[in-house]
Write a protein that holds these residues in place. Sequence first.
Motif, PDB file in Angstrom:
ATOM      1  N   ALA A  12      77.324   6.564 -41.162  1.00 51.53           N
ATOM      2  CA  ALA A  12      78.581   6.637 -42.350  1.00 51.53           C
ATOM      3  C   ALA A  12      78.854   5.137 -42.633  1.00 51.53           C
ATOM      4  O   ALA A  12      79.747   4.564 -41.816  1.00 51.53           O
ATOM      5  N   HIS A  13      78.257   4.710 -43.700  1.00 48.87           N
ATOM      6  CA  HIS A  13      78.491   3.297 -43.988  1.00 48.87           C
ATOM      7  C   HIS A  13      78.427   3.116 -45.651  1.00 48.87           C
ATOM      8  O   HIS A  13      78.175   1.903 -46.037  1.00 48.87           O
ATOM      9  N   SER A  14      78.994   4.018 -46.318  1.00 49.68           N
ATOM     10  CA  SER A  14      78.676   4.010 -47.669  1.00 49.68           C
ATOM     11  C   SER A  14      80.157   4.473 -48.252  1.00 49.68           C
ATOM     12  O   SER A  14      80.650   5.328 -47.742  1.00 49.68           O
ATOM     13  N   PHE A  15      80.531   3.692 -49.146  1.00 55.00           N
ATOM     14  CA  PHE A  15      82.050   3.809 -49.508  1.00 55.00           C
ATOM     15  C   PHE A  15      82.340   3.544 -50.942  1.00 55.00           C
ATOM     16  O   PHE A  15      81.390   2.807 -51.350  1.00 55.00           O
ATOM     17  N   ASN A  59      77.661  -0.460 -49.391  1.00 53.61           N
ATOM     18  CA  ASN A  59      76.964  -0.158 -48.260  1.00 53.61           C
ATOM     19  C   ASN A  59      77.189  -1.235 -47.267  1.00 53.61           C
ATOM     20  O   ASN A  59      76.893  -2.513 -47.464  1.00 53.61           O
ATOM     21  N   SER A  60      77.810  -1.031 -46.098  1.00 50.72           N
ATOM     22  CA  SER A  60      78.093  -2.039 -45.159  1.00 50.72           C
ATOM     23  C   SER A  60      76.740  -2.360 -44.152  1.00 50.72           C
ATOM     24  O   SER A  60      76.622  -3.112 -43.415  1.00 50.72           O
ATOM     25  N   THR A  61      75.675  -1.554 -44.357  1.00 54.93           N
ATOM     26  CA  THR A  61      74.278  -1.684 -43.767  1.00 54.93           C
ATOM     27  C   THR A  61      73.178  -1.113 -44.662  1.00 54.93           C
ATOM     28  O   THR A  61      73.423  -0.702 -45.728  1.00 54.93           O
ATOM     29  N   ASP A  62      71.785  -1.036 -44.089  1.00 56.64           N
ATOM     30  CA  ASP A  62      70.691  -0.616 -44.877  1.00 56.64           C
ATOM     31  C   ASP A  62      70.691  -1.342 -46.275  1.00 56.64           C
ATOM     32  O   ASP A  62      70.175  -0.624 -47.298  1.00 56.64           O
ATOM     33  N   ARG A 106      72.349  -6.965 -44.901  1.00 53.61           N
ATOM     34  CA  ARG A 106      73.554  -7.467 -45.611  1.00 53.61           C
ATOM     35  C   ARG A 106      74.215  -6.531 -46.135  1.00 53.61           C
ATOM     36  O   ARG A 106      74.084  -5.443 -46.077  1.00 53.61           O
ATOM     37  N   ILE A 107      75.465  -6.591 -46.650  1.00 54.14           N
ATOM     38  CA  ILE A 107      76.354  -6.059 -47.490  1.00 54.14           C
ATOM     39  C   ILE A 107      75.828  -5.825 -48.792  1.00 54.14           C
ATOM     40  O   ILE A 107      75.629  -6.634 -49.465  1.00 54.14           O
ATOM     41  N   LEU A 108      75.540  -4.641 -49.586  1.00 52.34           N
ATOM     42  CA  LEU A 108      75.454  -4.304 -50.746  1.00 52.34           C
ATOM     43  C   LEU A 108      76.542  -3.759 -51.311  1.00 52.34           C
ATOM     44  O   LEU A 108      76.981  -2.576 -51.176  1.00 52.34           O
ATOM     45  N   ALA A 109      77.086  -4.334 -52.459  1.00 52.12           N
ATOM     46  CA  ALA A 109      78.273  -3.775 -53.218  1.00 52.12           C
ATOM     47  C   ALA A 109      78.186  -4.242 -54.640  1.00 52.12           C
ATOM     48  O   ALA A 109      77.643  -5.163 -54.794  1.00 52.12           O
ATOM     49  N   THR A 110      78.567  -3.164 -55.477  1.00 56.26           N
ATOM     50  CA  THR A 110      78.349  -3.476 -56.852  1.00 56.26           C
ATOM     51  C   THR A 110      79.675  -2.783 -57.643  1.00 56.26           C
ATOM     52  O   THR A 110      80.207  -1.801 -57.022  1.00 56.26           O
ATOM     53  N   GLU A 111      79.935  -3.063 -58.669  1.00 59.75           N
ATOM     54  CA  GLU A 111      80.765  -2.503 -59.442  1.00 59.75           C
ATOM     55  C   GLU A 111      80.094  -1.533 -60.930  1.00 59.75           C
ATOM     56  O   GLU A 111      79.664  -2.362 -61.528  1.00 59.75           O
ATOM     57  N   VAL A 112      79.748  -0.594 -60.679  1.00 56.63           N
ATOM     58  CA  VAL A 112      78.938   0.334 -61.624  1.00 56.63           C
ATOM     59  C   VAL A 112      79.335   0.318 -62.918  1.00 56.63           C
ATOM     60  O   VAL A 112      80.530   1.032 -63.002  1.00 56.63           O
ATOM     61  N   GLU A 165      72.274   6.680 -50.133  1.00 56.78           N
ATOM     62  CA  GLU A 165      70.885   7.013 -49.489  1.00 56.78           C
ATOM     63  C   GLU A 165      69.890   6.265 -49.438  1.00 56.78           C
ATOM     64  O   GLU A 165      69.038   6.259 -48.918  1.00 56.78           O
ATOM     65  N   THR A 166      69.834   5.342 -50.555  1.00 59.01           N
ATOM     66  CA  THR A 166      68.637   4.491 -50.755  1.00 59.01           C
ATOM     67  C   THR A 166      68.856   3.329 -49.553  1.00 59.01           C
ATOM     68  O   THR A 166      69.779   2.460 -49.723  1.00 59.01           O
ATOM     69  N   TYR A 167      67.713   3.183 -48.796  1.00 58.42           N
ATOM     70  CA  TYR A 167      67.439   1.937 -48.129  1.00 58.42           C
ATOM     71  C   TYR A 167      67.073   0.694 -48.844  1.00 58.42           C
ATOM     72  O   TYR A 167      66.220   0.820 -49.436  1.00 58.42           O
ATOM     73  N   SER A 168      67.873  -0.256 -49.067  1.00 59.29           N
ATOM     74  CA  SER A 168      67.637  -1.208 -50.209  1.00 59.29           C
ATOM     75  C   SER A 168      67.129  -2.504 -49.629  1.00 59.29           C
ATOM     76  O   SER A 168      67.454  -3.081 -49.012  1.00 59.29           O
ATOM     77  N   LEU A 169      65.998  -2.771 -50.641  1.00 65.44           N
ATOM     78  CA  LEU A 169      65.401  -3.987 -50.561  1.00 65.44           C
ATOM     79  C   LEU A 169      65.901  -4.945 -51.581  1.00 65.44           C
ATOM     80  O   LEU A 169      65.596  -6.116 -51.695  1.00 65.44           O
TER      81      LEU A 169
END
Length: 306
Positions: free
Chosen positions: A124-127, A159-162, A182-188, A223-227
């Motif tokens: 649980a790391h998606s917000f 996402n706070s991980t992945d 890393r953290i991945l964050a965006t404003e869609v 759900e995407t493990y992001s590169l």
Amino acid sequence: MAVHSHPARPAVLGQNQYGKAENRVVKITRDGATHHVKDLNVSVSLSGAMEEVHYSGSNAHVLPTDTTKNTVYAFAKEYGIESAEQFGIHLARHFVTSQEPIHRARIRIEEYAWDRIETSREGAHSFVREGRETRLAQITYDGEKWEVVSGLKDLVVMNSTDSEFWGYVKDKYTTLPEAYDRILATEVSGRWRFNWTDDAREMPDWEKSYEQTRKHLLQAFAETYSLSLQQTLYQMGARIIDHRDEIDEVRFSLPNKHHFPVDLEPFGLKNDNEVYVAADRPYGLIEATVLRDGCEARIPVDLTDL
Ligand SMILES: O=c1[nH]c(=O)c2[nH]c(=O)[nH]c2[nH]1
């Protein structure tokens, strides 16, 4: 530099305060695979025996605003952020009791609330930032054909991980360290074009379509493990194209809302991917269209043109 005294001052200093405003601190607490997030905007304002710095420029009583900023980040690690109030009390007490010339501290805090994104995957790391996005629709009709483009803006996700970012091109100006967690964050900001074009065909259920498209977009993000954010963008678009027959084209504009781990080593603290500074600018801006194979791109490149 000489310190001047002003025995006969025509102008007298009135109320004054100083400090570092808008320290954007994000604290991730890991409870196994379940992450918790605290996201604050902290402004520090100090006052006390500060006549001399104004009158003569003597900084002997001045704790630098830069130090107040560092204290915010160090305290996030040392004491955690249980609540904005608890965090503010800790900070205010520290400044007033540790520095004799500082008589008063005012800590103002804004807190941004995050909800969890429901997903079937482990952890649980998606917000998604609390507060609804703005839904958009554009309808064009020339007497024969319809074009319906729907979308949304201001949907903030994290996402706070992945998320990793490495293996990129390096030239003489590249300094970015490779990131493996890393953290991945965006404003869609997104738009999607429907293939419904004429009155002879049954219309999609617009309400259901929006709700499902939003759901697929959020789940693909989570759900995407992001590169890279580029890869995540494509997955978000592809998930919509795969699941929603009524949509032929999706375009996203995704600002990379950078979260940089704060270096706490100078304070003897280890930052184990817990404390981040949320930077507002500059930001990476990742934009792309995802199309149903064989379909034409009609959504403008610049979404503000739509
Ligand atoms: O996901 C990313 N894509 C990039 O193209 C990029 N460039 C960069 O500096 N950081 C990132 N992150």
